[in-house]
Design a protein around this motif. Structure first.
Motif, mmCIF file in Angstrom:
data_model
loop_
_atom_site.group_PDB
_atom_site.id
_atom_site.type_symbol
_atom_site.label_atom_id
_atom_site.label_comp_id
_atom_site.label_asym_id
_atom_site.label_seq_id
_atom_site.Cartn_x
_atom_site.Cartn_y
_atom_site.Cartn_z
ATOM 1 N N MET B 134 0.824 -1.215 0.000
ATOM 2 C CA MET B 134 0.000 0.000 0.000
ATOM 3 C C MET B 134 0.857 1.264 0.000
ATOM 4 S SD MET B 134 -3.131 -0.443 -0.408
ATOM 5 C CE MET B 134 -3.563 1.227 0.006
ATOM 6 N N ARG B 135 2.006 1.175 0.625
ATOM 7 C CA ARG B 135 2.904 2.343 0.574
ATOM 8 C C ARG B 135 3.319 2.614 -0.880
ATOM 9 N NH1 ARG B 135 5.969 5.852 3.198
ATOM 10 N NH2 ARG B 135 7.783 6.562 2.070
ATOM 11 N N ARG B 136 3.645 1.545 -1.587
ATOM 12 C CA ARG B 136 4.027 1.718 -2.997
ATOM 13 C C ARG B 136 2.853 2.278 -3.814
ATOM 14 N NH1 ARG B 136 6.492 -3.449 -1.972
ATOM 15 N NH2 ARG B 136 4.741 -4.560 -2.924
ATOM 16 N N VAL B 137 1.669 1.748 -3.569
ATOM 17 C CA VAL B 137 0.479 2.212 -4.305
ATOM 18 C C VAL B 137 0.293 3.717 -4.089
ATOM 19 C CG1 VAL B 137 -2.045 2.092 -4.428
ATOM 20 C CG2 VAL B 137 -0.709 -0.021 -4.251
ATOM 21 N N ASN B 138 0.372 4.138 -2.852
ATOM 22 C CA ASN B 138 0.111 5.551 -2.562
ATOM 23 C C ASN B 138 1.223 6.463 -3.065
ATOM 24 O OD1 ASN B 138 -2.333 4.949 -1.475
ATOM 25 N ND2 ASN B 138 -1.801 5.401 0.642
ATOM 26 N N MET B 139 2.466 6.009 -2.961
ATOM 27 C CA MET B 139 3.564 6.836 -3.485
ATOM 28 C C MET B 139 3.422 6.975 -5.005
ATOM 29 S SD MET B 139 5.466 8.021 -1.046
ATOM 30 C CE MET B 139 6.852 8.680 -1.946
ATOM 31 N N ARG B 140 3.106 5.897 -5.655
ATOM 32 C CA ARG B 140 2.970 5.942 -7.114
ATOM 33 C C ARG B 140 1.766 6.793 -7.527
ATOM 34 N NH1 ARG B 140 3.742 -0.207 -9.193
ATOM 35 N NH2 ARG B 140 2.698 0.732 -10.994
ATOM 36 N N GLN B 141 0.679 6.646 -6.785
ATOM 37 C CA GLN B 141 -0.513 7.451 -7.103
ATOM 38 C C GLN B 141 -0.206 8.944 -6.978
ATOM 39 O OE1 GLN B 141 -3.334 7.148 -8.709
ATOM 40 N NE2 GLN B 141 -4.704 6.287 -7.174
ATOM 41 N N CYS B 142 0.339 9.292 -5.846
ATOM 42 C CA CYS B 142 0.583 10.703 -5.548
ATOM 43 C C CYS B 142 1.614 11.306 -6.507
ATOM 44 C CB CYS B 142 1.045 10.812 -4.087
ATOM 45 S SG CYS B 142 1.468 12.475 -3.590
ATOM 46 N N MET B 143 2.731 10.610 -6.689
ATOM 47 C CA MET B 143 3.766 11.147 -7.580
ATOM 48 C C MET B 143 3.277 11.135 -9.033
ATOM 49 S SD MET B 143 6.259 12.220 -5.725
ATOM 50 C CE MET B 143 7.839 12.283 -6.581
ATOM 51 N N GLY B 144 2.426 10.189 -9.360
ATOM 52 C CA GLY B 144 1.837 10.154 -10.706
ATOM 53 C C GLY B 144 0.948 11.363 -10.944
ATOM 54 N N PHE B 145 0.116 11.686 -9.960
ATOM 55 C CA PHE B 145 -0.734 12.882 -10.097
ATOM 56 C C PHE B 145 0.131 14.131 -10.248
ATOM 57 C CE2 PHE B 145 -4.546 10.952 -7.572
ATOM 58 C CZ PHE B 145 -5.060 10.410 -8.746
ATOM 59 N N LYS B 146 1.284 14.111 -9.663
ATOM 60 C CA LYS B 146 2.157 15.277 -9.722
ATOM 61 C C LYS B 146 2.979 15.320 -11.021
ATOM 62 C CE LYS B 146 2.628 15.911 -4.726
ATOM 63 N NZ LYS B 146 2.396 17.367 -4.655
ATOM 64 N N GLY B 147 2.814 14.317 -11.845
ATOM 65 C CA GLY B 147 3.458 14.342 -13.151
ATOM 66 C C GLY B 147 4.854 13.768 -13.206
ATOM 67 N N TYR B 148 5.228 13.027 -12.200
ATOM 68 C CA TYR B 148 6.557 12.395 -12.222
ATOM 69 C C TYR B 148 6.492 11.103 -13.025
ATOM 70 C CZ TYR B 148 8.254 15.607 -8.654
ATOM 71 O OH TYR B 148 8.635 16.742 -7.976
ATOM 72 N N ASP B 149 7.613 10.779 -13.656
ATOM 73 C CA ASP B 149 7.753 9.488 -14.324
ATOM 74 C C ASP B 149 8.396 8.511 -13.364
ATOM 75 O OD1 ASP B 149 6.702 10.165 -16.862
ATOM 76 O OD2 ASP B 149 8.558 11.225 -17.348
ATOM 77 N N ARG B 150 8.258 7.239 -13.683
ATOM 78 C CA ARG B 150 8.802 6.190 -12.822
ATOM 79 C C ARG B 150 9.774 5.344 -13.641
ATOM 80 N NH1 ARG B 150 7.162 0.966 -10.861
ATOM 81 N NH2 ARG B 150 5.641 0.821 -12.564
ATOM 82 N N PHE B 151 10.926 5.051 -13.081
ATOM 83 C CA PHE B 151 11.947 4.269 -13.774
ATOM 84 C C PHE B 151 12.386 3.104 -12.897
ATOM 85 C CE2 PHE B 151 12.064 8.553 -15.399
ATOM 86 C CZ PHE B 151 12.155 8.372 -16.775
ATOM 87 N N GLY B 152 12.608 1.962 -13.523
ATOM 88 C CA GLY B 152 12.975 0.758 -12.771
ATOM 89 C C GLY B 152 14.385 0.819 -12.215
ATOM 90 N N LEU B 153 14.579 0.087 -11.140
ATOM 91 C CA LEU B 153 15.873 0.069 -10.459
ATOM 92 C C LEU B 153 16.102 -1.339 -9.914
ATOM 93 C CD1 LEU B 153 17.926 2.339 -9.901
ATOM 94 C CD2 LEU B 153 16.810 2.703 -7.695
ATOM 95 N N SER B 154 17.367 -1.710 -9.757
ATOM 96 C CA SER B 154 17.629 -3.006 -9.121
ATOM 97 C C SER B 154 17.360 -2.873 -7.622
ATOM 98 C CB SER B 154 19.077 -3.434 -9.363
ATOM 99 O OG SER B 154 19.953 -2.621 -8.602
ATOM 100 N N LYS B 155 17.059 -3.989 -6.999
ATOM 101 C CA LYS B 155 16.747 -3.963 -5.572
ATOM 102 C C LYS B 155 17.927 -3.415 -4.759
ATOM 103 C CE LYS B 155 15.205 -6.836 -1.734
ATOM 104 N NZ LYS B 155 14.952 -8.202 -1.240
#
Lengths: 289, 198
Positions: B134-155
């Motif tokens: 849920m933390r990931r869901v909310n961070m992605r939702q919020c940053m997505g609304f703010k117009g940020y892109d998301r890029f993959g990373l190794s663990k």
């Protein structure tokens, strides 16, 4: 009539009573389900919230404090703060005693100094946590070809908090943008219809465990118009079409998925996460004479 | 009583301060209040390593391990955005909250004890993983609304400047350090891969 209605003082309201306040909080919001019955009698002293949904679903509403509410809330908060200060004084004495013992005793762990509650760091439950009601998912007023919920509530201004039942703790908070509306005594405020947002709905990509897309675009709110039909059992009662207004962001105090109410033409829009109050913009653009 | 207060204060102190005043003037303002950081501290931040050779396993975990970035965004804005989103994503209840004992049993010791045991068992089984998700869901939702892109990373690289919250809250100093580095990446990194769906 009373038998036809189930008292549903929101469980969240009761659960949200500050555990550290001696003073019992006032009841800011009373809400009752209007049951699905052949004959329905409404109380002209109360306000009624009417909303259509595609199926059984919860919606949570929080009250915007009136001036009177604010005074009562501030008083409650002050009482809780005073109690926290009293508790702190006791904890500080205990700490000093334990510290003295630990200092004299070899190998004994020193206690942690308590945090002093101050006006700036003291946190108290938000007003909405004490003043709210939930519609659904049970107790539909009408449940054929869609659902209708009708609730008797304390008159006032309310925010659509989100699609959530606090008892279950599952759902979506419209924390990043929502709307408010007035519920007036002696009237049904018609909130319109919630419907599936098929234009924007997407499934999460395969293998994506944490996609927020469902929470973002599952439903949309279509405001009612004077042409929108209403259940004949309550059609003779005065009805007002909800005058929705854009509302700001809110904390996610239920700790659930966050989203925002989808844009509503003429009411609310978004530029990235900026909330655009379209009614305020229209008023600015077309000032009254 | 006091412990409950301390727990409450420490868990929400930074996330909720100053909310009412900010929102009176600007409905888009963060409900958690403004954040501040000194210029010297910004200058001292070291950009985390983001370059790696992606394996199929890495790519399969991009839903969990990623960073945010938005063009033409300064550090101050990114830090405010990351902090606001963290405010929505911290202290989550998860989908399983631990239901109250139904009313008929609420007044009995047996009923209450049964509820506590059931809740504890359910929480131990489901809560940590669900809270992390849920933390990931909310961070992605919020940053997505703010117009940020998301890029993959190794663990491994992700763990250098991120944290998960399952069983307990991230310690505040460590949290703030991670958020600052995430803001640095969000504003100043040069992503090489393709942006993922938010």
């Amino acid at each position: 009539m009373k038998k036809l209605m189930i008292m549903s003082l929101a469980a969240a309201t009761l659960a949200a009573v500050p555990t550290f306040a001696k003073e019992k909080p006032p009841v800011f919001v009373e809400a009752k389900v209007v049951k699905d019955a052949k004959v329905v009698k409404l109380d002209p002293a109360k306000a009624y919230v009417y909303i259509r949904t595609p199926n059984a679903m919860p919606l949570h509403f929080t009250k915007i404090p009136s001036a009177e509410d604010q005074i009562a809330y501030d008083k409650l908060k002050a009482a809780a703060f005073a109690e926290a200060r009293e508790d702190y004084a006791k904890a500080l004495k205990r700490y000093e005693r334990d510290l003295e013992t630990a200092t004299k005793t070899k190998g004994m762990k020193k206690p942690t100094k308590p945090v002093e509650p101050t006006e700036s760091n003291f946190q108290f439950q938000q007003f909405g946590q004490l003043a709210n009601f939930t519609v659904g998912a049970f107790n539909r007023f009408h449940n054929k070809d869609g659902s209708v919920y009708l609730h008797e509530v304390t008159p006032g201004t309310y925010r659509i908090f989100g699609q959530v039942d606090p008892l279950l703790g599952m759902g979506v908070c419209y924390c990043m943008g929502s709307v408010t509306f007035n519920a007036e005594a002696g009237k049904i405020v018609d909130l319109g219809s919630i419907s599936f947002d098929s234009d924007h709905y997407k499934r999460a990509e395969k293998g994506d465990s944490s996609s927020p897309i469902v929470a973002a675009y599952a439903f949309t709110l279509l405001p009612a118009t004077t042409e929108t039909s209403i259940d004949p059992r309550v059609a003779s009662f005065p009805r007002m079409i909800a005058d929705f207004r854009a509302a700001g962001k809110a904390a996610n105090y239920m700790g659930i998925a966050v989203s925002r109410i989808p844009a509503i033409p003429g009411v609310i829009a978004y530029e990235r996460d900026w909330i655009v109050d379209l009614k305020a913009s229209a008023a600015t653009a077309s000032p009254t004479q | 009583m006091y412990r409950r207060y301390v727990a409450l204060v420490s868990s929400v102190l930074l996330c909720c301060a100053g909310s009412a005043r900010a929102q009176e003037t600007d409905p888009s303002a963060s409900p958690f209040g403004p954040v501040e950081i000194k210029a010297e501290e910004v200058a001292s931040l070291q950009m985390p390593k983001l370059e790696f050779s992606a394996t199929p396993e890495d790519a399969g975990n991009y839903d969990k391990y990623y960073f945010f970035h938005r063009k033409d965004t300064d550090f101050k804005t990114a830090f405010a955005d990351i902090s606001e989103c963290d405010g929505y994503a911290r202290g989550l209840a998860s989908s399983f909250r631990g239901a109250d004992v139904p009313y008929p049993y609420a007044g009995t010791i047996a009923g209450a004890a049964g509820g506590v045991i059931a809740n504890a068992m359910m929480a131990a089984i489901f809560v940590p993983g669900e809270k992390r998700r849920m933390r990931r869901v909310n961070m992605r939702q919020c940053m997505g609304f703010k117009g940020y892109d998301r890029f993959g990373l190794s663990k491994d690289l992700w763990e250098q400047f991120n944290f998960e919250e399952g069983t307990g809250a991230e310690e505040e100093q460590s949290r703030q350090k991670a958020l600052k580095l995430q803001a640095l990446v969000a504003s100043s990194a040069t992503p090489s891969g393709k942006a993922l769906s938010i």
